[in-house]
Design a protein around this motif. Structure first.
Motif, mmCIF file in Angstrom:
data_model
loop_
_atom_site.group_PDB
_atom_site.id
_atom_site.type_symbol
_atom_site.label_atom_id
_atom_site.label_comp_id
_atom_site.label_asym_id
_atom_site.label_seq_id
_atom_site.Cartn_x
_atom_site.Cartn_y
_atom_site.Cartn_z
ATOM 1 N N VAL A 18 5.202 8.876 -2.475
ATOM 2 C CA VAL A 18 5.254 8.658 -3.929
ATOM 3 C C VAL A 18 6.538 9.193 -4.537
ATOM 4 N N HIS A 32 0.854 -1.184 0.000
ATOM 5 C CA HIS A 32 0.000 0.000 0.000
ATOM 6 C C HIS A 32 0.896 1.243 0.000
ATOM 7 N N LEU A 33 0.732 2.091 -0.996
ATOM 8 C CA LEU A 33 1.594 3.267 -1.165
ATOM 9 C C LEU A 33 0.903 4.513 -0.634
ATOM 10 N N GLN A 34 1.506 5.117 0.381
ATOM 11 C CA GLN A 34 0.983 6.372 0.924
ATOM 12 C C GLN A 34 1.376 7.525 0.003
ATOM 13 N N THR A 35 0.480 8.486 -0.126
ATOM 14 C CA THR A 35 0.728 9.577 -1.067
ATOM 15 C C THR A 35 1.986 10.373 -0.723
ATOM 16 N N ARG A 90 -6.823 8.984 -7.043
ATOM 17 C CA ARG A 90 -6.005 10.047 -6.443
ATOM 18 C C ARG A 90 -4.523 9.677 -6.451
ATOM 19 N N LEU A 91 -4.227 8.432 -6.079
ATOM 20 C CA LEU A 91 -2.836 7.972 -6.069
ATOM 21 C C LEU A 91 -2.285 7.934 -7.492
ATOM 22 N N LEU A 131 -1.362 11.391 -8.675
ATOM 23 C CA LEU A 131 -0.153 11.891 -8.026
ATOM 24 C C LEU A 131 1.093 11.240 -8.635
ATOM 25 N N ILE A 132 1.027 9.944 -8.889
ATOM 26 C CA ILE A 132 2.147 9.261 -9.546
ATOM 27 C C ILE A 132 2.406 9.884 -10.910
ATOM 28 N N VAL A 185 -1.487 0.385 -7.280
ATOM 29 C CA VAL A 185 -2.191 1.670 -7.391
ATOM 30 C C VAL A 185 -3.667 1.422 -7.112
ATOM 31 N N ASP A 186 -4.131 1.907 -5.959
ATOM 32 C CA ASP A 186 -5.451 1.508 -5.471
ATOM 33 C C ASP A 186 -6.495 2.620 -5.472
ATOM 34 N N SER A 187 -6.161 3.780 -6.071
ATOM 35 C CA SER A 187 -7.144 4.865 -6.141
ATOM 36 C C SER A 187 -6.783 5.810 -7.278
#
Length: 220
Positions: free
Chosen positions: A74, A68-71, A91-92, A95-96, A87-89
């Motif tokens: 990144v 799980h990658l916190q914003t 929004r993420l 940002l990536i 990548v689970d959203s």
């Protein structure tokens, strides 16, 4: 031991299925042993651990981030990994894409699908993801290449439930490809871990994420 375990796992994989050796929480020496036995693709789930190992291990290793990658983490990953599988959203993903563009690189990603029974698993719901593709959500990305999907099955001893989870993700991927014929390079299906990867392969996985069957139980 690690070389022998690695060989045993590789011998179970059909042609075309790639092994992501999940090395999280295992020491650099263990990864080096797997590398010396020929493994080049490793999966890590913590940003700091990945960047530290990357500094000490050979440069031709391909790193996949699978946790799980916190914003707020990144930026530390951009340009350091070959793929972000988790990548689970939206929004993420945005940002990536933004950070990749700023760094002048293209980041390969997989979109994580939530099919498991547990609430703790992250990811897009299948219907949500279908709609996201139908609405052209991917067409505005500037520095991100969506290469496919990633998923985890329910944590259960019920193999039929596990099979159903993997089958649902494979069907979702086929549906997305059929509905979005302009998608290019959308062909990776990452699913299956040490205890269930043979089922994942039977349901169409192209990549399996295997850790304990290679490295033994993790030292937390």
């Amino acid at each position: 031991m690690i070389a022998r375990n690695l060989s045993a796992v590789l011998n179970t994989l059909p042609e075309g299925v790639q092994l992501v050796a999940v090395s999280k929480f295992h020491p650099i020496e263990a990864l080096q042993q797997a590398y010396d036995a020929g493994q080049r693709l490793f999966g890590e789930s913590r940003v700091q651990e990945l960047t530290e190992k990357r500094r000490h291990l050979p440069a031709d290793i391909r790193w996949h981030f699978i946790g799980h990658l916190q914003t707020n983490k990144v930026r530390q990953l951009i340009g350091k990994v070959d793929m972000i599988e988790s990548v689970d959203s939206d929004r993420l993903l945005r940002l990536i894409d933004k950070e990749s563009a700023a760094a002048g690189v293209v980041t390969a990603v997989l979109l994580q699908v939530h099919v498991a029974a547990e609430e703790t698993k992250f990811g897009f719901l299948p219907d949500e993801l279908s709609e996201w593709f139908r609405s052209g959500g991917y067409t505005t990305l500037k520095a991100t290449h969506i290469c496919g999907l990633m998923a985890m099955a329910s944590n259960t001893g019920d193999n039929e439930r596990v099979r159903a989870d993997f089958h649902a993700v494979a069907e979702l991927m086929a549906r997305i490809k059929a509905e979005n014929p302009d998608l290019r390079g959308f062909d990776i299906l990452s699913m299956g871990m040490s205890h269930d990867y043979p089922i994942a392969i039977a349901e169409g996985a192209t990549h399996v994420r295997v850790g304990s069957a290679i490295f033994g139980e993790r030292k937390y």
